[in-house]
Design a protein around this motif. Structure first.
Motif, PDB file in Angstrom:
ATOM      1  N   MET A   1      -3.629  29.905  30.283  1.00 17.55           N
ATOM      2  CA  MET A   1      -4.300  30.807  29.341  1.00 17.55           C
ATOM      3  C   MET A   1      -3.258  31.557  28.516  1.00 17.55           C
ATOM      4  N   LYS A   2      -3.408  31.501  27.210  1.00 20.51           N
ATOM      5  CA  LYS A   2      -2.455  32.166  26.338  1.00 20.51           C
ATOM      6  C   LYS A   2      -2.943  33.584  26.015  1.00 20.51           C
ATOM      7  N   HIS A   3      -1.976  34.511  25.947  1.00 22.08           N
ATOM      8  CA  HIS A   3      -2.304  35.903  25.661  1.00 22.08           C
ATOM      9  C   HIS A   3      -2.003  36.295  24.217  1.00 22.08           C
ATOM     10  N   PHE A   4      -1.095  35.563  23.550  1.00 26.92           N
ATOM     11  CA  PHE A   4      -0.586  36.002  22.258  1.00 26.92           C
ATOM     12  C   PHE A   4      -0.612  34.890  21.224  1.00 26.92           C
ATOM     13  N   LYS A   5      -0.551  35.281  19.939  1.00 24.10           N
ATOM     14  CA  LYS A   5      -0.542  34.335  18.826  1.00 24.10           C
ATOM     15  C   LYS A   5       0.897  34.048  18.407  1.00 24.10           C
ATOM     16  N   PRO A   6       1.205  32.810  18.010  1.00 26.81           N
ATOM     17  CA  PRO A   6       2.539  32.507  17.490  1.00 26.81           C
ATOM     18  C   PRO A   6       2.857  33.387  16.283  1.00 26.81           C
ATOM     19  N   ILE A   7       4.143  33.752  16.148  1.00 29.53           N
ATOM     20  CA  ILE A   7       4.574  34.617  15.054  1.00 29.53           C
ATOM     21  C   ILE A   7       5.175  33.789  13.928  1.00 29.53           C
ATOM     22  N   LYS A   8       4.660  33.994  12.725  1.00 29.48           N
ATOM     23  CA  LYS A   8       5.189  33.301  11.555  1.00 29.48           C
ATOM     24  C   LYS A   8       5.344  34.321  10.437  1.00 29.48           C
ATOM     25  N   THR A   9       6.448  35.033  10.477  1.00 29.47           N
ATOM     26  CA  THR A   9       6.709  36.093   9.502  1.00 29.47           C
ATOM     27  C   THR A   9       8.175  36.450   9.523  1.00 29.47           C
ATOM     28  N   ASP A  10       8.651  37.110   8.474  1.00 34.57           N
ATOM     29  CA  ASP A  10      10.054  37.527   8.424  1.00 34.57           C
ATOM     30  C   ASP A  10      10.324  38.699   9.367  1.00 34.57           C
ATOM     31  N   ARG A  11       9.302  39.521   9.629  1.00 33.97           N
ATOM     32  CA  ARG A  11       9.485  40.694  10.486  1.00 33.97           C
ATOM     33  C   ARG A  11       9.059  40.338  11.910  1.00 33.97           C
ATOM     34  N   ILE A  12       9.795  39.426  12.500  1.00 36.83           N
ATOM     35  CA  ILE A  12       9.383  38.838  13.765  1.00 36.83           C
ATOM     36  C   ILE A  12       9.340  39.861  14.894  1.00 36.83           C
ATOM     37  N   TYR A  13      10.424  40.602  15.065  1.00 36.20           N
ATOM     38  CA  TYR A  13      10.529  41.527  16.194  1.00 36.20           C
ATOM     39  C   TYR A  13       9.393  42.553  16.189  1.00 36.20           C
ATOM     40  N   GLU A  14       9.077  43.108  14.993  1.00 37.26           N
ATOM     41  CA  GLU A  14       8.040  44.136  14.908  1.00 37.26           C
ATOM     42  C   GLU A  14       6.655  43.572  15.214  1.00 37.26           C
ATOM     43  N   LYS A  15       6.408  42.327  14.788  1.00 36.35           N
ATOM     44  CA  LYS A  15       5.119  41.699  15.050  1.00 36.35           C
ATOM     45  C   LYS A  15       4.950  41.393  16.536  1.00 36.35           C
ATOM     46  N   VAL A  16       6.025  40.970  17.173  1.00 39.38           N
ATOM     47  CA  VAL A  16       5.979  40.743  18.615  1.00 39.38           C
ATOM     48  C   VAL A  16       5.696  42.058  19.332  1.00 39.38           C
ATOM     49  N   LEU A  17       6.396  43.097  18.923  1.00 41.44           N
ATOM     50  CA  LEU A  17       6.210  44.420  19.522  1.00 41.44           C
ATOM     51  C   LEU A  17       4.762  44.889  19.360  1.00 41.44           C
ATOM     52  N   ASP A  18       4.201  44.695  18.178  1.00 42.02           N
ATOM     53  CA  ASP A  18       2.818  45.135  17.934  1.00 42.02           C
ATOM     54  C   ASP A  18       1.835  44.432  18.877  1.00 42.02           C
ATOM     55  N   GLN A  19       2.021  43.121  19.061  1.00 45.52           N
ATOM     56  CA  GLN A  19       1.098  42.387  19.935  1.00 45.52           C
ATOM     57  C   GLN A  19       1.255  42.802  21.395  1.00 45.52           C
ATOM     58  N   LEU A  20       2.494  43.019  21.818  1.00 44.26           N
ATOM     59  CA  LEU A  20       2.723  43.444  23.201  1.00 44.26           C
ATOM     60  C   LEU A  20       2.123  44.824  23.451  1.00 44.26           C
ATOM     61  N   LYS A  21       2.342  45.736  22.515  1.00 47.94           N
ATOM     62  CA  LYS A  21       1.745  47.071  22.644  1.00 47.94           C
ATOM     63  C   LYS A  21       0.222  46.977  22.678  1.00 47.94           C
ATOM     64  N   GLY A  22      -0.330  46.142  21.808  1.00 46.36           N
ATOM     65  CA  GLY A  22      -1.775  45.982  21.773  1.00 46.36           C
ATOM     66  C   GLY A  22      -2.329  45.471  23.090  1.00 46.36           C
ATOM     67  N   ALA A  23      -1.601  44.535  23.713  1.00 41.44           N
ATOM     68  CA  ALA A  23      -2.046  43.984  24.991  1.00 41.44           C
ATOM     69  C   ALA A  23      -2.049  45.051  26.085  1.00 41.44           C
ATOM     70  N   ILE A  24      -1.088  45.961  26.018  1.00 41.59           N
ATOM     71  CA  ILE A  24      -1.011  47.041  27.013  1.00 41.59           C
ATOM     72  C   ILE A  24      -2.078  48.095  26.743  1.00 41.59           C
ATOM     73  N   LEU A  25      -2.231  48.475  25.481  1.00 40.58           N
ATOM     74  CA  LEU A  25      -3.177  49.539  25.133  1.00 40.58           C
ATOM     75  C   LEU A  25      -4.626  49.121  25.349  1.00 40.58           C
ATOM     76  N   THR A  26      -4.899  47.825  25.280  1.00 42.15           N
ATOM     77  CA  THR A  26      -6.268  47.342  25.520  1.00 42.15           C
ATOM     78  C   THR A  26      -6.458  46.877  26.960  1.00 42.15           C
ATOM     79  N   SER A  27      -5.471  47.187  27.809  1.00 42.89           N
ATOM     80  CA  SER A  27      -5.556  46.930  29.259  1.00 42.89           C
ATOM     81  C   SER A  27      -5.585  45.455  29.632  1.00 42.89           C
ATOM     82  N   ARG A  28      -5.106  44.589  28.736  1.00 46.37           N
ATOM     83  CA  ARG A  28      -4.925  43.199  29.167  1.00 46.37           C
ATOM     84  C   ARG A  28      -3.823  43.131  30.231  1.00 46.37           C
TER      85      ARG A  28
END
Length: 242
Positions: A1-28
């Motif tokens: 089971m996948k938790h996150f979407k592949p990142i395709k953007t120039d601001r890679i680190y920030e997008k990864v951070l946003d998804q990880l934070k979102g997973a924590i804040l929504t209690s995944r």
């Protein structure tokens, strides 16, 4: 089971951070749980290990995860609380982006309202707790840290009783900043905070007299805040000399 979407953007680190934070804040991922390994995160996000490490490090700095070493090591989700907010404000204060004058101004607006709300929401079952906190301010203390902790407990208790968690977060943050200055500069805490000042606030709260509670808290803060503003000058000089 996948938790996150592949990142395709120039601001890679920030997008990864946003998804990880979102997973924590929504209690995944709940407090105490371990995030997927670097290898697993690389595969899900389709990014390099360096990007993942940068994002995890940013999570750690923001208080979202704790990094553990060893065979069971990894990034473990923390139980987010008010300390993260307070530490962020403390960093701003230490880097001179906030002053004690700024903090005193906010305290004069926020804490009288907190006292008023505490009086409004006061329950008689809380009376002994408040009175005991006030009594404990005057017993022998084992360190300056212990003394300051005792002097701030009434403020924290009223912030909790007031029923607004955002007010509680703000009050706790301001108390952390106050303790930073007092512990570094003040040699006589009694000159800053005389006996009985909290008792008048508590009595108004117990009586459920909202306006009196706000008035007593404002009076308590007025001279105390002015002393802190003066103490900041000494604090800044000491920081420069260290």
């Amino acid at each position: 089971m996948k938790h996150f979407k592949p990142i395709k953007t120039d601001r890679i680190y920030e997008k990864v951070l946003d998804q990880l934070k979102g997973a924590i804040l929504t209690s995944r991922f709940k407090p105490g749980e371990k995030l997927p390994s670097e290898r697993e995160l690389c595969e899900e996000f389709q990014v390099s290990r360096g990007v993942i490490r940068e994002a995890i490090r940013a999570l750690e700095l923001r208080g979202f995860v704790l990094i553990r070493q060893g065979p069971a090591g990894g990034a473990y989700v923390t139980d987010l609380g008010f300390n993260q907010v307070g530490n962020a404000f403390l960093d701003l204060f230490k880097t001179n982006k906030l002053s004690m004058k700024d903090i005193a101004q906010v305290r004069m607006h926020v804490e009288p309202e907190v006292a008023r709300l505490a009086a409004k929401h006061f329950d008689p079952s809380q009376m002994d707790m408040l009175l005991n906190l006030e009594k404990e301010e005057h017993v022998d203390y084992v360190s300056y840290e212990d003394r300051i902790d005792r002097l701030t407990r009434v403020h924290k208790a009223l912030a909790k009783i007031c029923g607004n968690p955002f007010f509680e977060a703000i009050v706790r943050s301001m108390l952390l900043l106050t303790a930073e200055v007092v512990l570094k500069v003040a040699s006589n805490h009694d000159l800053l905070h005389g006996p009985g000042e909290h008792l008048r606030v508590i009595q108004a709260v117990i009586s459920r007299n909202e306006e009196e509670a706000a008035r007593e808290m404002a009076e308590h803060l007025r001279q105390f805040s002015q002393n802190l503003i003066e103490m900041e000058k000494t604090y800044r000089r000491q920081i420069v000399q260290e």
